[in-house]
Design an enzyme around this catalytic site. Structure first.
Site, mmCIF file in Angstrom:
data_model
loop_
_atom_site.group_PDB
_atom_site.id
_atom_site.type_symbol
_atom_site.label_atom_id
_atom_site.label_comp_id
_atom_site.label_asym_id
_atom_site.label_seq_id
_atom_site.Cartn_x
_atom_site.Cartn_y
_atom_site.Cartn_z
ATOM 1 C CB ALA A 14 23.654 -40.912 -1.870
ATOM 2 C CB THR A 15 27.015 -41.601 -5.723
ATOM 3 O OG1 THR A 15 27.975 -42.233 -4.869
ATOM 4 C CG2 THR A 15 26.755 -40.186 -5.231
ATOM 5 C CB SER A 16 27.790 -46.378 -6.430
ATOM 6 O OG SER A 16 28.450 -46.431 -5.168
ATOM 7 N N GLY A 17 25.574 -48.418 -5.930
ATOM 8 C CA GLY A 17 25.123 -49.576 -5.182
ATOM 9 C C GLY A 17 26.063 -50.735 -5.415
ATOM 10 N NE ARG A 18 29.459 -50.245 -2.730
ATOM 11 C CZ ARG A 18 28.774 -49.153 -2.409
ATOM 12 N NH1 ARG A 18 27.863 -49.201 -1.463
ATOM 13 N NH2 ARG A 18 28.968 -48.032 -3.043
ATOM 14 C CG HIS A 237 20.303 -44.927 8.512
ATOM 15 N ND1 HIS A 237 20.528 -44.042 9.535
ATOM 16 C CD2 HIS A 237 20.727 -44.307 7.386
ATOM 17 C CE1 HIS A 237 21.055 -42.929 9.060
ATOM 18 N NE2 HIS A 237 21.176 -43.078 7.750
ATOM 19 C CG ASP A 238 23.636 -45.459 4.434
ATOM 20 O OD1 ASP A 238 23.311 -44.729 5.395
ATOM 21 O OD2 ASP A 238 23.754 -45.018 3.270
ATOM 22 C CB THR A 239 24.760 -44.095 9.335
ATOM 23 O OG1 THR A 239 24.768 -43.239 8.188
ATOM 24 C CG2 THR A 239 25.806 -43.607 10.310
ATOM 25 N N GLY A 408 34.057 -44.538 2.220
ATOM 26 C CA GLY A 408 34.963 -44.079 1.169
ATOM 27 C C GLY A 408 35.990 -43.075 1.645
#
Length: 477
Positions: A14-18, A237-239, A408
């Protein structure tokens, strides 16, 4: 490395990508981050949008870098946050996707519940009542976009379409829309009819591990990768991807995927659709290999990052490790516990003023210094995490014996220790990049670099990744 192969994860938070390259084999799980970029929403008029073309461009640049470090790259997989979507007409994106924190989401709730009340919705889709779930967002759409659109794609499926030219919907992310029958794992066509969503808008479903295409000629030429590189559906879904990489190797484990949100829960074989689960705000979301993630959204580190952003806008320079060190010295008895799930903390804005308002409404003294605000946030999060983990374990019917914190939040030693203290069970912290690791592991299994069950994949994580153990202390400090 003998016996290993390379895949690439596009992991959008939601705040960054990689973009992360993984080399995987039966006894190897190594990663290299080849690109990292901000994910900054853009407000146009009164609407908050995701800058999806920026994310796409950065993802392509990341794949170019991935090809340089791994010329033998075999597969690419995409994961992101849930619920948000792009609308296509004849393959063209009609509008930048709207951010789930946009205020429009609230009006859709009333409209949907006028047609079908939440208890019945929960019995069908198994989801916690969150005002930004896709079913509510679609009901809040204004104008002609839904009439014009011929397909609706969730964010990772949209990037997958741009990578391959093929259209699909991955099941774990689709389960967060509120439009999936949680028992069957299929689109709930009766529900679609009742809320007025055309069935043709929704693509066919695929499962994590399905090979859904190869890179289009344009993407291959633009990235330098071979057009034979596979695109593999992962737990998009990232989770769902993060939970794959939670090293849960003993019974009684709960997980916390902690970043912007804190997703707190347990894994089950079947959905838990009891009145207690619904009233406690738990969701049943689809997991990899047909598992169910019984979890509850807790507001997460969003509150802390938004608080820090406010201080920095006022001209303060914040060093996070120094701030957390100062917070650790604040006596726990001198700061208030507040309800991190209060809806006032959902949208961007002045978090310290909102904490103050909550304290005033509840007759408790607010924090005074930055260290006290930080300790108050950490304590309130740890308390919510501990209570929710115990409740999830009780709903599953097994006592809580250990909590795994990934993402994180695993780097925040104060948060991990205080969660262990408040829960009264050990906390295992790590891996930090669990989402990318889960993405990588599902791809690696699909192309044959590893095999076995989820438990085998988690054992590989436990054997290869650095984990920290926090044991509960007998007295609060």
């Amino acid at each position: 490395m003998t016996g290993t192969g390379a895949v690439a994860a596009i992991d959008l938070g939601a705040t960054s990508g990689r973009v992360i390259v993984g080399r995987v084999g039966p006894d190897a799980l190594e990663t290299e981050t080849v690109a990292r970029f901000p994910n900054t929403p853009v407000r146009v008029g009164d609407t908050l949008h995701w800058d999806i073309l920026h994310l796409w461009g950065e993802s392509l640049a990341g794949l170019r870098a991935a090809g340089r470090v791994a010329p033998d790259l075999r597969s690419v997989g995409v994961d992101s946050w849930a619920v948000d979507y792009g609308m296509l007409r004849r393959g063209t994106l009609l509008r930048n996707p709207v951010h789930y924190r946009d205020e429009r989401t609230w009006r859709g709730v009333v409209r949907v519940h006028n047609r079908i009340r939440h208890p019945e919705l929960f019995a069908r889709n198994g989801l916690q009542h969150l005002p930004f779930n896709t079913v509510y967002q679609l009901e809040s759409e204004e104008g002609d976009f839904l009439d014009l659109a011929d397909k609706l794609l969730l964010i990772p499926d949209l990037l997958g379409y741009w990578l391959t030219g093929s259209i699909w919907a991955e099941r774990t992310n689709a389960s967060t829309t509120g439009l999936i029958d949680i028992r069957s794992g299929r689109w709930d066509t009766e529900l679609l009819d009742r809320v007025g969503i055309r069935r043709s808008l929704l693509p066919d479903l695929v499962a994590p591990g399905d090979l859904v295409g190869t890179l289009s000629d344009g993407v291959a030429s633009g990235t330098g990768l071979s057009p034979s590189v596979a695109v593999t559906a992962v737990g998009s879904h990232d989770t769902a991807s993060a939970v794959v990489a939670v090293p849960m190797t003993q019974d009684g484990a709960a997980f916390i995927s902690c970043g912007t949100w804190g997703l707190v829960g347990v894994e089950t074989e079947t959905p838990v659709l009891t009145t207690e689960a619904r009233e406690a705000g738990f969701s049943n979301e689809g997991g990899v290999d047909g598992r169910i993630r019984l979890l509850r959204n807790v507001m997460g580190l969003w509150i802390l990052t938004e608080t820090i952003r406010g201080w920095e806008q006022e001209g303060d320079r914040i060093d996070l490790p120094e701030l957390l060190g100062s917070a650790a010295e604040v006596p726990v008895t001198s700061v208030p516990l507040f309800d991190v799930d209060d809806s006032r903390f959902l949208r961007p804005g002045d978090m310290t003023a909102r904490i103050n308002a909550w304290c005033e409404e509840h007759g408790v003294a607010p924090p005074r210094t930055q260290a006290e605000y930080t300790r108050s946030i950490i304590e309130s999060l740890a308390d919510a995490f501990a209570r929710t983990a115990h409740h999830a374990a009780a709903l599953r019917g097994t006592p809580l014996r250990v909590i795994h914190i990934v993402g994180g939040g695993a780097m925040n030693e104060l948060l991990c220790q205080r969660t262990a203290d408040r829960a009264g069970v050990p906390v295992v912290a790590g891996p930090v990049e669990a989402t990318a690791l889960g993405n990588i592991l599902v791809q690696a299994r699909a192309v044959g670099f590893v095999d076995g069950s989820l438990e085998a994949l988690r054992d590989l994580v436990a054997r290869t990744q650095n984990l920290r153990h926090h044991h509960p202390r007998s007295e609060e400090e």
